[in-house]
Design an enzyme around this catalytic site. Structure first.
Site, mmCIF file in Angstrom:
data_model
loop_
_atom_site.group_PDB
_atom_site.id
_atom_site.type_symbol
_atom_site.label_atom_id
_atom_site.label_comp_id
_atom_site.label_asym_id
_atom_site.label_seq_id
_atom_site.Cartn_x
_atom_site.Cartn_y
_atom_site.Cartn_z
ATOM 1 N N ASP A 15 13.977 -11.537 37.441
ATOM 2 C CA ASP A 15 15.002 -10.575 37.875
ATOM 3 C C ASP A 15 14.342 -9.259 38.252
ATOM 4 O OD1 ASP A 15 16.883 -12.467 37.255
ATOM 5 O OD2 ASP A 15 17.728 -11.418 35.522
ATOM 6 N N LEU A 222 37.148 -13.020 30.170
ATOM 7 C CA LEU A 222 37.905 -12.076 31.002
ATOM 8 C C LEU A 222 37.312 -10.668 30.961
ATOM 9 C CD1 LEU A 222 41.331 -13.434 29.744
ATOM 10 C CD2 LEU A 222 40.475 -13.707 32.074
ATOM 11 N N ASP A 253 26.271 -15.130 30.210
ATOM 12 C CA ASP A 253 25.280 -16.104 29.727
ATOM 13 C C ASP A 253 25.087 -15.966 28.216
ATOM 14 O OD1 ASP A 253 24.890 -16.893 32.345
ATOM 15 O OD2 ASP A 253 23.247 -15.483 32.662
HETATM 16 O O1 RIB Z 1 23.879 -14.336 35.011
HETATM 17 C C1 RIB Z 1 22.848 -13.413 35.216
HETATM 18 C C2 RIB Z 1 21.727 -14.055 35.963
HETATM 19 O O2 RIB Z 1 22.152 -14.391 37.252
HETATM 20 C C3 RIB Z 1 20.525 -13.161 36.172
HETATM 21 O O3 RIB Z 1 19.604 -13.228 35.128
HETATM 22 C C4 RIB Z 1 19.967 -13.626 37.506
HETATM 23 O O4 RIB Z 1 18.737 -14.267 37.406
HETATM 24 C C5 RIB Z 1 21.034 -14.551 38.082
HETATM 25 O O5 RIB Z 1 20.677 -15.845 37.987
#
Ligand code: RIB
Length: 310
Positions: A15, A222, A253
């Site tokens: 990232d 949400l 995530d």
């Molecule tokens: O959900 C976040 C992620 O989305 C980031 O880490 C980036 O790599 C994208 O995949």
């Protein structure tokens, strides 16, 4: 470290993040940003979030033919992930995400999947070994859709529970819903899967339709509004913890990974479990980066106990 095994098969990205006053519009240049590089990818983020809850987590991903690959593998191991079956592309670079983050923590992401596209069924084999001791398979949508669909079917054949987070937004084959135990979606993803515009009044009906189509648990994140959970037996709504957002990248995530860890340990989803997952994502938005912001189990517990029932 517990004995339950989560298997995450998904993406890894590097990232490249610029924190800036506001997100640029098409054709606009926004200056004075602050650059940071860290590791991300929805698969890796979720795997790490689960492993940081001290649940045995294996991560299968495809890294590129570049200098990021070896560093990433070492980094994953140092962060408690089992990485015995990582794949390497000989022709593509590791996935790269360019991320803009605004002052109020909102983001916008451009992705070059690179090696993630080589996470194909041909490159994954030996199903007996792959799924050995696995209790929960966790998938997202940053690898080829065909791989995801086949993995869901294979897992079902082997009686392994599946948690699927269709992010970034994708449309899956409807018949696969019968094979998905836990569907974790945000509003946009729910709209894509259901084909309907979602609001607070029809949330229950729309998630109920997905249950009728065979999905066992639907969890809708949400954002600031919290989480809605619907199964054949119950429905629950929990509020998010109010925090000052610095960067929301990876918050979803973190939620998925921590939820996977909770399911692997306890199975039943309760208000407390949803709140605990919200606590982890609340912590993550107060810090920059996807993976650098994922909290440990101790940190999550501490936040949860100090803020819950306040
Ligand atoms: O959900 C976040 C992620 O989305 C980031 O880490 C980036 O790599 C994208 O995949």
């Amino acid at each position: 470290m517990g004995t339950n095994k989560i298997l995450v098969i998904g993406s890894t990205n590097v990232d490249m993040v610029i924190k800036m006053k506001k997100l640029p519009l098409p054709g606009e240049t926004v200056g004075n940003g602050k650059f940071e590089q860290s590791y991300g990818g929805k698969g890796a983020n979720q795997a790490l979030a689960a492993a940081k809850q001290n649940v045995n987590t294996e991560f299968i991903t495809c890294l590129g033919n570049d200098s990021h690959a070896k560093k990433l593998e070492e980094y994953f191991r140092n962060n408690l992930l089992i990485t015995n079956r990582i794949l390497y592309s000989d022709k593509s670079p590791t996935g790269i995400a360019l991320i803009y983050v605004s002052e109020d923590g909102e983001n916008c992401i451009a992705l070059a999947p690179g090696a993630n596209e080589e996470l194909t069924m041909e490159n994954l084999s030996d199903w007996e070994q792959l799924f050995k001791n696995v209790e929960l398979l966790v998938l997202q949508a940053e690898i080829p859709l065909l791989t995801i669909e086949n993995l869901i079917l294979k897992a079902k054949e082997k009686n392994i529970k599946v948690l699927f987070n269709p992010a970034p937004v994708c449309r899956i084959n409807k018949h696969l819903l019968t094979c998905i135990d836990y569907l974790v979606v945000n509003k946009g993803e729910l709209e894509e899967i259901s084909g309907e515009k979602v609001d607070s009044l029809n949330l229950k009906t729309i998630t109920g339709e997905l249950l009728k189509k065979g999905c066992k648990h639907v969890i809708v994140t949400l954002g600031k509004e919290g989480v809605f959970y619907h199964s054949d037996y119950t429905e629950l709504s929990v509020k998010a913890f109010p925090v000052e957002a610095v960067d929301t990248t990876g918050a979803g995530d973190t939620f998925c990974g921590v939820l996977a860890a909770c399911i692997a340990e306890k199975e039943t989803i309760t208000t407390d479990i949803l709140k605990y997952c919200c606590a982890a994502s609340a912590i993550s938005v107060t810090r920059m980066g996807a993976q650098p912001s994922i909290p440990s189990k101790d940190e999550t517990k501490q936040f949860f106990h100090s803020k819950y029932n306040q």
